[in-house]
Every structure is written in C-alpha cells, then in structure tokens.
Design a protein around this motif. Sequence first.
Motif, PDB file in Angstrom:
ATOM      1  N   ASP A   1       2.692 -15.898  -0.964  1.00 55.62           N
ATOM      2  CA  ASP A   1       1.867 -15.333  -2.039  1.00 55.62           C
ATOM      3  C   ASP A   1       1.895 -13.814  -2.006  1.00 55.62           C
ATOM      4  OD1 ASP A   1       1.184 -17.878  -2.848  1.00 55.62           O
ATOM      5  OD2 ASP A   1      -0.754 -17.890  -1.822  1.00 55.62           O
ATOM      6  N   MET A   2       1.821 -13.231  -0.809  1.00 54.44           N
ATOM      7  CA  MET A   2       1.805 -11.779  -0.705  1.00 54.44           C
ATOM      8  C   MET A   2       3.149 -11.176  -1.100  1.00 54.44           C
ATOM      9  SD  MET A   2      -0.178  -9.262  -0.189  1.00 54.44           S
ATOM     10  CE  MET A   2      -1.595 -10.113   0.564  1.00 54.44           C
ATOM     11  N   LEU A   3       4.240 -11.842  -0.758  1.00 55.42           N
ATOM     12  CA  LEU A   3       5.555 -11.354  -1.176  1.00 55.42           C
ATOM     13  C   LEU A   3       5.710 -11.414  -2.692  1.00 55.42           C
ATOM     14  CD1 LEU A   3       8.113 -12.665   1.464  1.00 55.42           C
ATOM     15  CD2 LEU A   3       7.657 -10.291   0.868  1.00 55.42           C
ATOM     16  N   LEU A   4       5.255 -12.503  -3.300  1.00 55.77           N
ATOM     17  CA  LEU A   4       5.303 -12.610  -4.757  1.00 55.77           C
ATOM     18  C   LEU A   4       4.498 -11.496  -5.411  1.00 55.77           C
ATOM     19  CD1 LEU A   4       5.001 -16.466  -5.266  1.00 55.77           C
ATOM     20  CD2 LEU A   4       6.899 -15.025  -6.038  1.00 55.77           C
ATOM     21  N   LEU A   5       3.314 -11.217  -4.876  1.00 53.30           N
ATOM     22  CA  LEU A   5       2.499 -10.114  -5.389  1.00 53.30           C
ATOM     23  C   LEU A   5       3.223  -8.792  -5.217  1.00 53.30           C
ATOM     24  CD1 LEU A   5      -0.173  -8.925  -6.454  1.00 53.30           C
ATOM     25  CD2 LEU A   5      -0.977  -8.866  -4.071  1.00 53.30           C
ATOM     26  N   GLY A   6       3.801  -8.594  -4.045  1.00 54.55           N
ATOM     27  CA  GLY A   6       4.512  -7.345  -3.785  1.00 54.55           C
ATOM     28  C   GLY A   6       5.678  -7.128  -4.725  1.00 54.55           C
ATOM     29  N   GLN A   7       6.411  -8.196  -5.029  1.00 55.07           N
ATOM     30  CA  GLN A   7       7.558  -8.061  -5.924  1.00 55.07           C
ATOM     31  C   GLN A   7       7.137  -7.626  -7.324  1.00 55.07           C
ATOM     32  OE1 GLN A   7       9.309 -12.022  -5.030  1.00 55.07           O
ATOM     33  NE2 GLN A   7      11.173 -10.933  -4.462  1.00 55.07           N
ATOM     34  N   THR A   8       5.929  -7.970  -7.743  1.00 54.13           N
ATOM     35  CA  THR A   8       5.450  -7.526  -9.056  1.00 54.13           C
ATOM     36  C   THR A   8       5.056  -6.053  -9.025  1.00 54.13           C
ATOM     37  OG1 THR A   8       3.110  -8.090  -8.651  1.00 54.13           O
ATOM     38  CG2 THR A   8       4.545  -9.826  -9.521  1.00 54.13           C
ATOM     39  N   GLN A   9       4.894  -5.487  -7.827  1.00 54.83           N
ATOM     40  CA  GLN A   9       4.451  -4.105  -7.696  1.00 54.83           C
ATOM     41  C   GLN A   9       5.531  -3.171  -7.146  1.00 54.83           C
ATOM     42  OE1 GLN A   9       0.519  -3.621  -5.998  1.00 54.83           O
ATOM     43  NE2 GLN A   9      -0.098  -5.680  -6.614  1.00 54.83           N
ATOM     44  N   GLY A  10       6.758  -3.681  -7.077  1.00 55.69           N
ATOM     45  CA  GLY A  10       7.866  -2.820  -6.685  1.00 55.69           C
ATOM     46  C   GLY A  10       8.439  -3.070  -5.315  1.00 55.69           C
ATOM     47  N   LEU A  11       7.910  -4.036  -4.581  1.00 53.49           N
ATOM     48  CA  LEU A  11       8.470  -4.372  -3.271  1.00 53.49           C
ATOM     49  C   LEU A  11       9.822  -5.056  -3.461  1.00 53.49           C
ATOM     50  CD1 LEU A  11       8.027  -4.618  -0.146  1.00 53.49           C
ATOM     51  CD2 LEU A  11       7.051  -6.870  -0.610  1.00 53.49           C
ATOM     52  N   LYS A  12      10.825  -4.569  -2.762  1.00 51.19           N
ATOM     53  CA  LYS A  12      12.163  -5.166  -2.831  1.00 51.19           C
ATOM     54  C   LYS A  12      12.360  -6.066  -1.610  1.00 51.19           C
ATOM     55  CE  LYS A  12      13.140  -2.346  -6.294  1.00 51.19           C
ATOM     56  NZ  LYS A  12      12.081  -1.326  -6.144  1.00 51.19           N
ATOM     57  N   ASP A  70       0.828  -1.204   0.000  1.00 49.60           N
ATOM     58  CA  ASP A  70       0.000   0.000   0.000  1.00 49.60           C
ATOM     59  C   ASP A  70       0.866   1.259   0.000  1.00 49.60           C
ATOM     60  OD1 ASP A  70      -2.272  -1.558   0.052  1.00 49.60           O
ATOM     61  OD2 ASP A  70      -2.535  -1.420   2.224  1.00 49.60           O
ATOM     62  N   ALA A  71       1.988   1.218   0.728  1.00 53.31           N
ATOM     63  CA  ALA A  71       2.881   2.381   0.787  1.00 53.31           C
ATOM     64  C   ALA A  71       3.485   2.690  -0.573  1.00 53.31           C
ATOM     65  CB  ALA A  71       3.982   2.132   1.821  1.00 53.31           C
ATOM     66  N   ILE A  72       3.782   1.657  -1.356  1.00 54.34           N
ATOM     67  CA  ILE A  72       4.319   1.870  -2.708  1.00 54.34           C
ATOM     68  C   ILE A  72       3.334   2.678  -3.542  1.00 54.34           C
ATOM     69  CG2 ILE A  72       4.971   0.694  -4.854  1.00 54.34           C
ATOM     70  CD1 ILE A  72       5.968  -1.648  -3.110  1.00 54.34           C
TER      71      ILE A  72
END
Length: 245
Positions: free
Chosen positions: A200-211, A166-168
């Motif tokens: 699953d949430m980390l995989l989703l986050g990585q597609t949205q810019g989470l490092k 959400d912060a991204i």
Amino acid sequence: MTYPNVHLAHFIDRPNRFIATCRLCETQEIVTVHVKNTGRCKELFHPEVEVALSYQPSPKRKTDYDLIAVKKNQAWINIDSQVPNALASQAILDGTIVLPDLKGNITSLKREKRFAQSQFDIFIETDLGERAFVEVKGMTLEHHQIGAFPDAPTIRGLKHVTELIDAIKEGYQSYVLFIVQFENIQTATIHTNMQPALADMLLLGQTQGLKVLAYNCSVTPDTIAVEHQVPFDVNEMFEDPNSER
C-alpha cells in the motif's frame, strides 16, 4: 563481484538464522558455515540442495565459510544480503542502472546517508543540482519466474518507503531499487500477503513521484553481476512457494 575460494557443498540443515551445516562435495567433510542472509529462505534450503561456500578463514571468525549461493532447479540464486548495495552503486556509476527523471550527470555518490529517521543506502548529487536517495533491497524469493519482496515482514523497509515519500516533498528524487539476485525473472513485485502495508505504501509513493525499479543479475557459484531492468508491478499476483511449508 567475484568471491574468493568458492567450494561446492550440499546443505544439511540450518539450526538458526546465522549458521548452517553443509557437506563439502570434494572431501565429504561436514562444516558449519555462516549464512549471509538472515531471511527465511525456506524455499531454497532443502536438504541436499547444492550450495556455494566461500572459504575465508580468520582467527576473528567463528566459521571458516560463508554460504553465498543456492542452486534452485538448474539456476543459482545469490543470497548474500551485503552484496546488493555494492552492486547498485557500481551499476549506477557505470550506467548499467539508469535512474529515470534524474537530471544531469552524477557528480557524487555516497553510501549510507541519513534523512529524518532513516539511513538510506545511496545519496546522489548531479551537476544540475539534483539530489536523490536510493534505497536498495535484495530480492531472493522467486516462484514461476516472479520475484517478490519481502520473504518476511520488514518494519524497517516500511519506514524507509514512508520517509522516501517525505524526501520527495522536500525536493529530493526518491527511488526504491530491487536488486534481483537471480537471472530468470519475468516480473518483480511485492509479497502483498506477507506485508500488505508495504504494498500500500509503495502504491501511494508511486502516485507522489517515488520510482520503483528492479534489475536482475547473472549468478554463478562465485560471481554475481547486474544484467538489465525487469518490469516491476505491485499488483502482480505472487504465489508463495512456502505457503505449504
């Protein structure tokens, strides 16, 4: 980080998450100690395994010793759940830990910053106007030189990853940083069988810019220091050493 007054001992048992019974190597005295990690750590706490205790007596304490590290095979694993945040902050500031895609020089690093319903471990600002959240997780679970997180389901960890995403969307850089509290590691991953929703949430986050980053540490009975970055792969297969315990 260097711990004061460290004594070697042998682990006897762990009546609950917070305390353990140990036998000091020097005197054979049986002591009750505070375990600085409320996780399961079942793969570490075998009877008679060698442990490191920091002697810190105080009238305000119920125990005089903190259990800070466990010897697994021939290597030490630090289990202090309070140390990763301090190590991460120091290593980010001195350049040992590099946050990818963070533009500019760091002008401010603050511990414990609230966003939405989460209190993230580190908040960073740079001279180019970048703002970043870093959520730090300690990693102590290891098998065949693969490190994994968590060793028990963590609702809090799942919420943190959700709100980092959400912060991204609001213009922040977001990072999950695993401080691997041991040295011998080839790959870090998520213990998917323990908590598939987190993977699953980390995989989703990585597609949205989470490092997602992982750094290992050199560990002795009385010291721990960040060493270097190690690969992180959510899809790495992890065999739980506790599956038969």
